[in-house]
Design a protein around this motif. Sequence first.
Motif, PDB file in Angstrom:
ATOM      1  N   GLU A  23      -6.483   1.038  -6.820  1.00 13.23           N
ATOM      2  CA  GLU A  23      -7.379   0.830  -8.015  1.00 13.23           C
ATOM      3  C   GLU A  23      -6.136   1.422  -9.085  1.00 13.23           C
ATOM      4  O   GLU A  23      -6.301   0.579 -10.249  1.00 13.23           O
ATOM      5  N   THR A  24      -5.579   2.352  -8.996  1.00 11.07           N
ATOM      6  CA  THR A  24      -4.597   2.808  -9.892  1.00 11.07           C
ATOM      7  C   THR A  24      -3.515   1.837  -9.988  1.00 11.07           C
ATOM      8  O   THR A  24      -3.275   1.630 -11.363  1.00 11.07           O
ATOM      9  N   ARG A  25      -2.762   1.259  -9.034  1.00  5.92           N
ATOM     10  CA  ARG A  25      -1.829   0.569  -9.369  1.00  5.92           C
ATOM     11  C   ARG A  25      -2.510  -1.003 -10.207  1.00  5.92           C
ATOM     12  O   ARG A  25      -1.506  -1.452 -10.931  1.00  5.92           O
ATOM     13  N   ASP A  26      -3.464  -1.302  -9.722  1.00  7.28           N
ATOM     14  CA  ASP A  26      -4.021  -2.707 -10.183  1.00  7.28           C
ATOM     15  C   ASP A  26      -4.464  -2.422 -11.685  1.00  7.28           C
ATOM     16  O   ASP A  26      -4.212  -3.161 -12.722  1.00  7.28           O
ATOM     17  N   PHE A  27      -4.877  -1.098 -11.991  1.00  6.41           N
ATOM     18  CA  PHE A  27      -5.155  -0.812 -13.407  1.00  6.41           C
ATOM     19  C   PHE A  27      -3.901  -0.464 -14.324  1.00  6.41           C
ATOM     20  O   PHE A  27      -3.935  -1.081 -15.355  1.00  6.41           O
ATOM     21  N   MET A  28      -2.940  -0.038 -13.785  1.00  6.81           N
ATOM     22  CA  MET A  28      -1.804   0.291 -14.595  1.00  6.81           C
ATOM     23  C   MET A  28      -1.102  -0.971 -14.611  1.00  6.81           C
ATOM     24  O   MET A  28      -0.306  -1.221 -15.860  1.00  6.81           O
ATOM     25  N   THR A  29      -1.162  -1.905 -13.668  1.00  6.50           N
ATOM     26  CA  THR A  29      -0.341  -3.405 -13.684  1.00  6.50           C
ATOM     27  C   THR A  29      -0.994  -3.848 -14.957  1.00  6.50           C
ATOM     28  O   THR A  29      -0.458  -4.698 -15.760  1.00  6.50           O
ATOM     29  N   THR A  30      -2.308  -3.924 -15.033  1.00  7.01           N
ATOM     30  CA  THR A  30      -2.983  -5.014 -15.971  1.00  7.01           C
ATOM     31  C   THR A  30      -2.609  -4.236 -17.518  1.00  7.01           C
ATOM     32  O   THR A  30      -2.707  -5.118 -18.386  1.00  7.01           O
ATOM     33  N   GLU A  31      -2.843  -2.937 -17.532  1.00  2.00           N
ATOM     34  CA  GLU A  31      -2.451  -2.406 -18.620  1.00  2.00           C
ATOM     35  C   GLU A  31      -0.992  -2.743 -19.144  1.00  2.00           C
ATOM     36  O   GLU A  31      -0.835  -3.001 -20.139  1.00  2.00           O
ATOM     37  N   TYR A  32      -0.224  -2.618 -18.214  1.00  2.00           N
ATOM     38  CA  TYR A  32       1.290  -2.987 -18.611  1.00  2.00           C
ATOM     39  C   TYR A  32       1.606  -4.210 -19.021  1.00  2.00           C
ATOM     40  O   TYR A  32       1.935  -4.465 -20.123  1.00  2.00           O
ATOM     41  N   PHE A  74      -3.303 -13.382 -11.064  1.00  2.00           N
ATOM     42  CA  PHE A  74      -3.392 -12.211  -9.857  1.00  2.00           C
ATOM     43  C   PHE A  74      -4.464 -11.114 -10.030  1.00  2.00           C
ATOM     44  O   PHE A  74      -4.837 -10.334  -9.444  1.00  2.00           O
ATOM     45  N   THR A  75      -5.325 -11.505 -11.216  1.00  2.00           N
ATOM     46  CA  THR A  75      -6.508 -10.876 -11.550  1.00  2.00           C
ATOM     47  C   THR A  75      -6.484  -9.225 -11.297  1.00  2.00           C
ATOM     48  O   THR A  75      -7.422  -8.843 -10.728  1.00  2.00           O
ATOM     49  N   PHE A  76      -5.600  -8.852 -11.736  1.00  6.06           N
ATOM     50  CA  PHE A  76      -5.510  -7.231 -11.520  1.00  6.06           C
ATOM     51  C   PHE A  76      -6.584  -6.391 -12.124  1.00  6.06           C
ATOM     52  O   PHE A  76      -6.987  -5.407 -11.428  1.00  6.06           O
ATOM     53  N   SER A  77      -7.210  -6.824 -13.162  1.00  5.12           N
ATOM     54  CA  SER A  77      -8.189  -5.888 -13.839  1.00  5.12           C
ATOM     55  C   SER A  77      -9.520  -5.957 -12.771  1.00  5.12           C
ATOM     56  O   SER A  77     -10.129  -5.048 -12.384  1.00  5.12           O
ATOM     57  N   LYS A  78      -9.613  -7.326 -12.396  1.00  3.39           N
ATOM     58  CA  LYS A  78     -10.764  -7.483 -11.178  1.00  3.39           C
ATOM     59  C   LYS A  78     -10.511  -6.721  -9.895  1.00  3.39           C
ATOM     60  O   LYS A  78     -11.464  -6.200  -9.486  1.00  3.39           O
ATOM     61  N   ARG A  79      -9.120  -6.748  -9.566  1.00  6.90           N
ATOM     62  CA  ARG A  79      -8.937  -6.176  -8.282  1.00  6.90           C
ATOM     63  C   ARG A  79      -9.333  -4.549  -8.621  1.00  6.90           C
ATOM     64  O   ARG A  79      -9.625  -3.985  -7.602  1.00  6.90           O
ATOM     65  N   SER A  80      -8.907  -3.980  -9.678  1.00  7.66           N
ATOM     66  CA  SER A  80      -9.020  -2.576  -9.825  1.00  7.66           C
ATOM     67  C   SER A  80     -10.447  -2.231  -9.869  1.00  7.66           C
ATOM     68  O   SER A  80     -10.798  -1.276  -9.369  1.00  7.66           O
TER      69      SER A  80
END
Length: 127
Positions: A23-32, A74-80
């Motif tokens: 969750e943290t990884r995907d959230f940080m990736t989408t933010e970055y 890669f839908t990082f926000s959805k994955r988070s």
Amino acid sequence: MTLLRTLLLAEVDEQIARREKFETRDFMTTEYLSWSSIILGAASPVSAAFGAGKPLIAILGAMSGLLVAIDKAFTFSKRSNWNAQYKLALKSIRYRLTDPQSDENALGDQLIKVHQEWNSKFPGSKG
């Protein structure tokens, strides 16, 4: 505490830790990716205003769009969000497992159903 309850708690705790990590990884990736895209998008016209060459301006503009495309693909926000919701379902089972009066066999069955349900809901899956 029975062996089954101990094993179920260990599995749930491990899965909760994994969900938190991803969750943290995907959230940080989408933010970055989002912030980098914004900065690169703004850098392109600023570079043009200061007389930068056309190749640099094109690269900055293309990178901005590429970062948005990567985030969407890669839908990082959805994955988070998926990881956060899955984690909450696991925590619900964990709280019930700490009650010595709870039926651990039923909770074990429920844990399997939670895994099946959330794995079928993974963003991009056909489930």
